[in-house]
Design an enzyme around this catalytic site. Structure first.
Site, PDB file in Angstrom:
ATOM      1  N   GLU A 516     -19.785  19.373  -5.932  1.00 22.25           N
ATOM      2  CA  GLU A 516     -18.645  20.277  -5.747  1.00 22.25           C
ATOM      3  C   GLU A 516     -17.544  20.161  -6.798  1.00 22.25           C
ATOM      4  OE1 GLU A 516     -18.820  21.059  -1.002  1.00 22.25           O
ATOM      5  OE2 GLU A 516     -17.608  19.340  -1.587  1.00 22.25           O
TER       6      GLU A 516
HETATM    7  C1  TNX Z   1     -19.573  18.842   1.825  1.00 22.69           C
HETATM    8  S1  TNX Z   1     -22.244  18.381   0.742  1.00 22.69           S
HETATM    9  C2  TNX Z   1     -19.344  17.684   1.130  1.00 22.69           C
HETATM   10  C3  TNX Z   1     -18.367  16.714   1.653  1.00 22.69           C
HETATM   11  C4  TNX Z   1     -17.755  17.173   2.940  1.00 22.69           C
HETATM   12  C5  TNX Z   1     -18.804  17.841   3.799  1.00 22.69           C
HETATM   13  C6  TNX Z   1     -18.323  18.248   5.146  1.00 22.69           C
HETATM   14  C7  TNX Z   1     -21.407  17.276  -0.025  1.00 22.69           C
HETATM   15  C8  TNX Z   1     -22.153  16.378  -0.835  1.00 22.69           C
HETATM   16  N1  TNX Z   1     -20.060  17.242   0.070  1.00 22.69           N
HETATM   17  O1  TNX Z   1     -17.373  16.454   0.698  1.00 22.69           O
HETATM   18  O2  TNX Z   1     -17.230  16.068   3.578  1.00 22.69           O
HETATM   19  O3  TNX Z   1     -19.260  18.969   3.126  1.00 22.69           O
HETATM   20  O4  TNX Z   1     -19.369  18.739   5.923  1.00 22.69           O
END
Ligand code: TNX
Length: 814
Positions: A516
């Protein structure tokens, strides 16, 4: 003097005065009362998916007026709120990330003693879960800008009215009703105990042999010194069941030898022999340890005095080498004891990897030698506007620095203790250091350490990039153009390696995040642009490759391979005007392990495409393995739901080698060989206490364990066996062992049939009790033994073997 300067000087003088003479807060927060409710969901042509109009009611129960100006009402909210003027003359503002506040606007006149204020405002999307309501509210006054006081009297109302439950025409998932549960449960036959495999997860092979072995006292344990740890485990298993060993005691032999036909180091055989006693042979000590967990399953639930073990032989080995669980201790810190408890639970069900999410935007939870700010600053949260000494509140941690989930970290000694505790259970700890996104705690901590020393910073102070993370930050990324970034990673990696050496526990990999990074990050950073120029890099994606190439080199220097989220192996490209993730050829066949969470839409087959392209792949699909997702849509079910609702059945029904929909890429033979295994994750935005952790994790972890350990089986009979195993063996044992694990007990299924009510449960073996007087069923309520003839509101709950009840369901029988 210039007018502006005068004003600045004046403000400075006032601020200096204010901090020199601590003023008292005009209204004690203890006399304020706060209530939250959802008013209704609103759909408009420009927002077809809707947003929620909500109301906070602030009541002044004290004897002093809340003044017209000079204060803020602060709180965290998962998706934030729509900023700008709201009702009652207040203004909603984002402070940072998901920390928001209401401030009095010019028209606000104050809140007199005894008066109440309705603050109506919008959430940017629909609020289906009370977990999206504001949490951790507190009040701070401008004359004491660095202190806040919690509003302890705060209640959140669950949504029940149609206007609150309307999720619009675009959202197809219905609420879960007792009738739906009844129909689903009806497909699960009640099997006799004799039909169930003797141990859980289901072993590869098991056969009953004639006769049985009598256990009258603690067995004599016959094991070489290399199995000292396993011998101690064995003794602990029998401690609750048998008196001290005597010369007549049966023998429990622990051995290491190759297991015929099995290549796994965790393979074992377990033999109960009426003449020769018990023998566990493991391919390695880990195999012996797994065999001991199977032996635990064979012991009586409670024994006083001698008991018999039926003669049998089990030959067992795991389907996947990677059977993992990820715990996020950054968002809400979890104590060392909670981690031990989690490791015990994992060990019981033969899971073998703890993916330890130690750092994120809202916390850095591991002491690193020589970088004290990471924990003095980055592991503490409390109210501050200056952000000079610690982070701000998040996920409801509130204004106090003493909140046990907002503040906290593992000392070197704690971390070493966790490593050893895990190693004794043959669980590998894979530490995760988040980068380049999800790194705000580190960025801010290092900013406070480095002061004006630019060479030590992780961020570029001149960065003018425009971007927002899912958690609404725009100042949380490591900058690949800053030399400090690499020096920092080197130092952290070296110290983690040193801690593992000190613990005597091997370190093979560090999970280096990768998820992300928001679009736009780095793009207007002079430092990043200079780095790109120097190395002839054309795009941010090239800069990404450069960054992870250097991270990989640091890891290699320490003999480690790189693990990371799927973005480590996937590149965003534009194809036909659409943005798409494709395997990145740069890092394939470098020995990376990628953890693939995204199986939504276009990425439904991403895991297979990455595995086919040569990446070691751990399957952690959000639609089946994200245990922070709620079980279903019902507002009272805790958790989030951005990826899916995940019932126990959905975890169980995950088919590792064939989960991508028709028309998507399938696994090649090479790809199949690259699938390391499965992982479930627990991100902890909504997990502030152990009871919530238990509820979200269990019993879903059992479905993960069965899928990851047991060989592939027919899905339909599989579920029936699984449900019976849980209801009749696995969960009663967990209760009998006084584990204290408060797993979710599903509400019963109900339906009307003629003049009767029929009730059933997800897990055969649970006791159902009912009332017809509107009260909650309790241990003394009537047992459900067949169709219920009573009239009125029939309320039914399921009871575990230790008498603990789950949430009730009800239906009207007119
Ligand atoms: C996505 S999927 C994130 C996390 C959040 C989560 C909450 C991923 C590797 N990262 O930073 O905590 O969603 O569901």
């Amino acid at each position: 003097m210039h007018q502006f300067l005068i004003r600045v000087l004046l403000a400075g003088a006032i601020a200096a005065f204010a901090s020199a003479v601590p003023a008292a807060a005009p209204v004690p927060a203890s006399t304020l009362q706060l209530r939250w409710q959802l008013l209704r969901n609103v759909f408009t042509p420009d927002l077809p998916n809707g947003r929620s109009l909500a109301r906070l009611t602030l009541t002044n129960a004290g004897s002093t007026a809340l003044p017209a100006q000079g204060w803020g009402l602060y709180f965290n909210a998962l998706e934030g709120m729509v900023p700008g003027p709201v009702s009652s003359g207040l203004v909603a503002e984002q402070v940072s990330g998901q920390l928001f506040r209401f401030r009095p606007g010019p028209a606000f006149t104050g809140l007199a003693p005894g008066a109440a204020l309705d603050i109506d405002y919008y959430h940017p999307s629909i609020v289906m879960k009370t977990d999206k309501a504001p949490v951790g509210p507190y009040l701070a006054f401008d004359n004491l800008p660095e202190s806040g006081v919690a509003i302890a009297d705060y209640q959140i109302a669950v949504m029940t009215a149609p206007a609150q439950l309307d999720t619009g025409p675009g959202e197809l998932t219905p609420l879960t009703t007792p009738q739906m549960l009844h129909a689903r449960n009806a497909g699960t036959a009640d099997l006799p105990a004799s039909a169930l495999p003797p141990v859980f997860p289901t072993p590869l092979l098991h056969e009953r042999l004639p006769g049985s072995l009598r256990i009258a006292s603690m067995p004599r344990i016959d094991a070489l010194p290399a199995l000292r740890n396993e011998a101690a485990t064995a003794r602990a298993l029998f401690a609750a069941h048998a008196g001290p060993a005597t010369a007549q005691s049966t023998v429990l032999q622990l051995r290491i030898a190759a297991i015929k036909g099995q290549a796994s180091p965790e393979a074992y055989t377990l033999v109960i022999d009426p003449a020769k006693g018990i023998r566990i042979t493991g391919a390695t000590p880990a195999g012996v340890y797994r065999g001991l967990q199977s032996l635990r399953d064979l012991l009586p639930l409670a024994a006083n005095g001698p008991f018999d073990l039926a003669a049998l032989r089990i030959t067992d080995a795991p389907r996947f080498t990677y059977r993992g669980f990820q715990i996020d201790v950054a968002r809400n810190f979890q104590s060392k004891e909670t981690i031990f408890r989690l490791l015990d639970l994992m060990a019981r069900y033969k899971l073998n990897k703890l993916h330890f999410h130690l750092t994120d935007d809202e916390g850095w939870r591991l002491a690193i030698a020589g970088l004290p700010e990471l924990t003095t600053f980055g592991a503490r949260r409390g109210h501050t506007l200056s952000v000079a000494e610690h982070l701000q509140p998040a996920y409801g941690s509130g204004p106090s620095l003493d909140d046990a989930h907002g503040s906290g970290f593992y000392t070197r000694a704690d971390y070493i203790a966790i490593l050893r505790y895990a190693a004794a259970r043959h669980i590998e700890v894979i530490p995760e250091i988040e980068m380049p996104g999800h790194a705000r705690a580190a960025v801010m901590a290092m900013r406070s350490r480095c002061k004006s020393d630019k060479a030590c910073l992780l961020n570029d102070p001149q960065d003018a990039s425009v971007y927002t993370s899912p958690q609404l930050y725009n100042d949380h990324v490591l900058n690949p153009g800053m030399p400090g970034t690499y020096a920092f990673i080197e130092r952290v990696v070296a110290d983690i390696a040193a801690m593992h050496r000190e613990a005597g526990v091997a370190l093979h990999t560090i999970h280096v995040g990768g998820d992300e990074l928001p679009t736009g990050a780095w793009e207007k950073s002079p430092a990043s642009l200079a780095m790109m120029k120097k190395h002839g890099l054309a795009t941010s994606a090239d800069l990404w490759d450069y960054f992870y190439d250097r991270v990989d080199a640091i890891l290699k220097k320490h003999g480690l391979f790189a693990s990371g989220w799927e973005e480590l192996g996937a590149r965003k490209v534009t194809q036909g005007g659409q943005s798409k993730l494709v395997p990145n050829p740069v890092f394939a066949r470098r020995g990376f392990n990628v953890y693939v969470w995204n199986n939504l839409g276009d990425a439904a087959d991403l895991a297979y495409r990455l595995a086919n392209a040569g990446y070691g792949t751990v399957l952690a699909p959000v639609t089946n393995m994200y245990f922070d997702m709620a079980y279903n849509k019902n507002p009272e079910e805790p958790g989030v739901h951005w990826g899916a609702y995940i019932e126990l059945e959905d975890v169980y029904n995950f088919v590792p080698f064939d989960f991508a929909p028709q028309g998507k890429e399938r696994l090649t033979d090479l790809g199949k060989a690259n699938i390391r295994g499965l992982e479930a994750t627990l991100f902890t935005e909504t997990v502030r206490d152990v009871a919530r952790m238990d509820y979200l994790v269990m019993p879903r972890m059992l479905a993960l364990a069965e899928r990851a350990w047991a060989s592939a089986q027919e899905a339909e009979t599989g579920w029936t066996l699984f449900a019976n195993q849980l209801g009749k063996r696995v969960l009663p044992r967990l209760d009998a062992d006084r584990s204290g694990i408060a797993y979710r007990i599903a509400p019963p299924g109900l339906k009307r049939d003629g003049g009767h009510v029929l009730a059933n449960h997800q897990l055969p073996g649970f006791t159902l009790r009912y009332t017809s007087d509107c009260s909650e069923p309790h241990a003394g309520s009537a047992l459900v033994t067949g169709p219920i003839a009573d009239k009125g509101i029939i309320r039914v709950a399921a009871f575990a073997s230790n008498g603990r009840a789950g949430a009730s369901s009800h239906i009207t029988n007119p």
